[in-house]
Each structure stands twice: as structure tokens, then as C-alpha cells.
Design a protein around this motif. Structure first.
Motif, short mmCIF file in Angstrom:
data_model
loop_
_atom_site.label_atom_id
_atom_site.label_comp_id
_atom_site.label_asym_id
_atom_site.label_seq_id
_atom_site.Cartn_x
_atom_site.Cartn_y
_atom_site.Cartn_z
N PHE A 110 -4.41 12.72 -6.84
CA PHE A 110 -4.40 11.52 -6.82
C PHE A 110 -3.59 10.82 -5.83
N SER A 111 -2.37 11.42 -5.41
CA SER A 111 -1.72 10.88 -4.32
C SER A 111 -2.34 11.11 -3.03
N THR A 112 -3.07 12.23 -2.79
CA THR A 112 -3.84 12.20 -1.74
C THR A 112 -4.97 11.24 -1.69
N TRP A 113 -5.57 11.06 -2.88
CA TRP A 113 -6.69 9.88 -2.77
C TRP A 113 -6.13 8.45 -2.32
N LEU A 114 -5.04 8.38 -2.80
CA LEU A 114 -4.42 7.15 -2.56
C LEU A 114 -4.10 6.68 -1.19
N PHE A 115 -3.60 7.87 -0.62
CA PHE A 115 -3.29 7.57 0.96
C PHE A 115 -4.43 7.52 1.62
N ALA A 116 -5.62 8.14 1.21
CA ALA A 116 -6.80 7.85 2.00
C ALA A 116 -7.31 6.52 1.73
N VAL A 117 -7.33 5.96 0.59
CA VAL A 117 -7.73 4.74 0.19
C VAL A 117 -6.69 3.69 1.07
N ALA A 118 -5.61 3.85 1.13
CA ALA A 118 -4.68 3.07 2.05
C ALA A 118 -5.13 2.99 3.36
N ARG A 119 -5.44 4.27 3.90
CA ARG A 119 -5.77 4.52 5.44
C ARG A 119 -6.99 3.69 5.66
N PHE A 120 -7.91 4.05 4.97
CA PHE A 120 -9.45 3.44 5.06
C PHE A 120 -9.60 1.90 4.69
N LEU A 121 -8.60 1.49 3.81
CA LEU A 121 -8.82 0.18 3.75
C LEU A 121 -8.04 -0.81 4.87
N PHE A 122 -6.95 -0.03 5.19
CA PHE A 122 -6.30 -0.75 6.51
C PHE A 122 -7.16 -0.68 7.84
N ARG A 123 -8.03 0.15 7.86
CA ARG A 123 -8.99 0.49 8.90
C ARG A 123 -10.14 -0.40 8.83
N GLY A 124 -10.28 -0.97 7.52
CA GLY A 124 -11.49 -2.10 7.56
C GLY A 124 -12.70 -1.35 6.76
N TYR A 125 -12.67 -0.43 6.14
CA TYR A 125 -13.93 0.26 5.34
C TYR A 125 -13.92 -0.57 4.11
N ARG A 126 -15.22 -0.52 3.45
CA ARG A 126 -15.33 -1.44 2.49
C ARG A 126 -15.32 -0.62 0.86
N TRP A 127 -15.45 0.54 1.16
CA TRP A 127 -15.41 1.60 -0.03
C TRP A 127 -13.96 1.69 -0.71
N PRO A 128 -12.92 1.61 0.08
CA PRO A 128 -11.55 1.65 -0.81
C PRO A 128 -11.22 0.52 -1.61
N ARG A 129 -12.00 -0.57 -1.27
CA ARG A 129 -11.60 -1.81 -2.33
C ARG A 129 -11.75 -1.40 -3.76
N ALA A 130 -12.81 -0.83 -4.06
CA ALA A 130 -12.95 -0.45 -5.62
C ALA A 130 -11.73 0.64 -5.89
N GLY A 131 -11.41 1.55 -5.18
CA GLY A 131 -10.26 2.30 -5.48
C GLY A 131 -9.17 1.91 -5.66
N ALA A 132 -8.67 0.96 -4.66
CA ALA A 132 -7.50 0.15 -4.91
C ALA A 132 -7.69 -0.80 -5.95
N LEU A 133 -8.89 -1.23 -6.55
CA LEU A 133 -8.74 -2.14 -7.64
C LEU A 133 -8.46 -1.36 -9.05
N VAL A 134 -9.39 -0.41 -9.08
CA VAL A 134 -9.25 0.62 -10.19
C VAL A 134 -7.66 0.96 -10.39
N THR A 135 -7.15 1.46 -9.27
CA THR A 135 -5.62 1.86 -9.43
C THR A 135 -4.70 0.87 -9.73
#
Length: 188
Positions: A110-135
């Protein structure tokens, strides 16, 4: 007589429209994409280019704040996993050794997943928004009982950043910036 050998009629003057609403190319190819349209085949965009992160839309402060909040949550999980692993290695009593190893694996994953969500959200991808919201929703469900259970500071340390991140995730500037599609182009 087949449709291909017929002369064009008035019906054929208007090009067919795909389900997304864009006119299809009557020659059988795909419609011409507008300049700068995003997809994901060769580059991150339909025109094949892989533009810089600081493209036409400036990164809003909300994206930075959400990425920092999610990265800090990932770091907290990594620290918890390190502490948990240390306790497991020093022989702390556990009911089930393999259950404890599984829990440690979940914390690390889960820690690895959250680091990926943070990185790709910062880069402007749309898929991490859902992961960030659920978290953030999970964090709220843990933070509220923590506050009511007498651990006010620890609970507020979970509740406040989660609430800020949820509000920022629905900001129109954040949504506009975090709309980069990755991977293969859509099926339709």
C-alpha cells in the motif's frame, strides 16, 4: 448490388459519427485528431509527441498539496511497516506469524501504491485521482474513531490532511490539470 459499388447518395454526404460524437473519416480511417489531443500510443498525446510536464496548463497548487499529502501518508505507512517488521524480527509475540508477515506485505504494497499515486498525480495523470480519493476516505474512517477514542492529535493528523485533499481533488483546476491519459487509446 453491394453497397461499395453504389454511387454516393445524399445520405452519404454527412460523415458517420462515432459514439463519442466525433465525425469519422469516410475513407475508413480515424477522424483527424485536433492538435494537442491526448491519447497514449507513441507518446502521451494523439499527435505522438511526449510534451513536457509544464505544457499549456500550469500545475495548480492543489495538485502539489494533494501529492505531498499522499506522499506523506505513504511515508507514514512505510515507517509503520519498518516498525512492524522490526517488532517481528525481534521476536515480539504474535498470534500468527504468517498473518503478521501478510500484514507487513500489505503495508509495504500500500505504501508503494501511494507513492505511485502521488507521483503520477503530480505529473498530471487522471487515474490517480480515484486512488487518492479512496485513500482519503479510508483515512477519514480511521481518523474519526481515533479522535473519539481519546487520541485527539493523532486523529486530527489523519482527519485534517484527508479533508483538505478531498476538497482539493474536486477543484476544477485540479481536475483540468489531472486529465492526462496514459496507456493505450480508448476502444471507441
Amino acid at each position: 448490388m453491394s453497397r461499395a459499388s453504389e454511387e454516393p447518395s445524399e445520405r452519404d454526404e454527412n460523415p458517420p459519427v462515432d459514439p463519442a460524437g466525433a465525425p469519422a473519416d469516410p475513407s475508413g480511417g480515424a477522424a483527424a485528431d485536433p492538435p494537442g489531443a491526448r491519447a497514449g500510443a507513441a507518446g502521451s498525446y494523439r499527435d505522438g509527441s511526449d510534451r513536457d510536464e509544464s505544457e499549456s496548463i500550469a500545475r495548480p497548487a492543489g495538485i502539489f498539496a494533494i501529492a505531498v499529502i499522499v506522499a506523506l501518508e505513504a511515508t507514514a505507512l512505510l515507517v509503520a511497516a519498518a516498525w512492524y517488521g522490526g517488532q517481528l524480527l525481534t521476536g515480539a509475540p504474535v498470534l500468527s506469524f504468517w498473518g503478521a508477515v501478510f500484514t507487513l506485505g500489505l503495508l509495504l504494497a500500500f505504501s508503494t501504491w501511494l507513492f505511485a499515486v502521488a507521483r503520477f498525480l503530480f505529473r498530471g495523470y487522471r487515474w490517480p485521482r480515484a486512488g487518492a480519493l479512496v485513500t482519503q476516505l479510508f483515512t477519514l474512517t480511521i481518523g474519526f474513531p481515533t479522535v473519539t477514542g481519546g487520541y485527539t492529535l493523532a486523529g486530527l493528523a489523519m482527519l485534517l490532511p484527508a479533508a483538505v485533499a478531498i476538497v482539493l481533488l474536486f477543484d476544477k483546476r485540479v481536475i483540468a490539470f489531472a486529465s492526462r491519459a496514459g496507456g493505450t487509446p480508448p476502444a471507441l
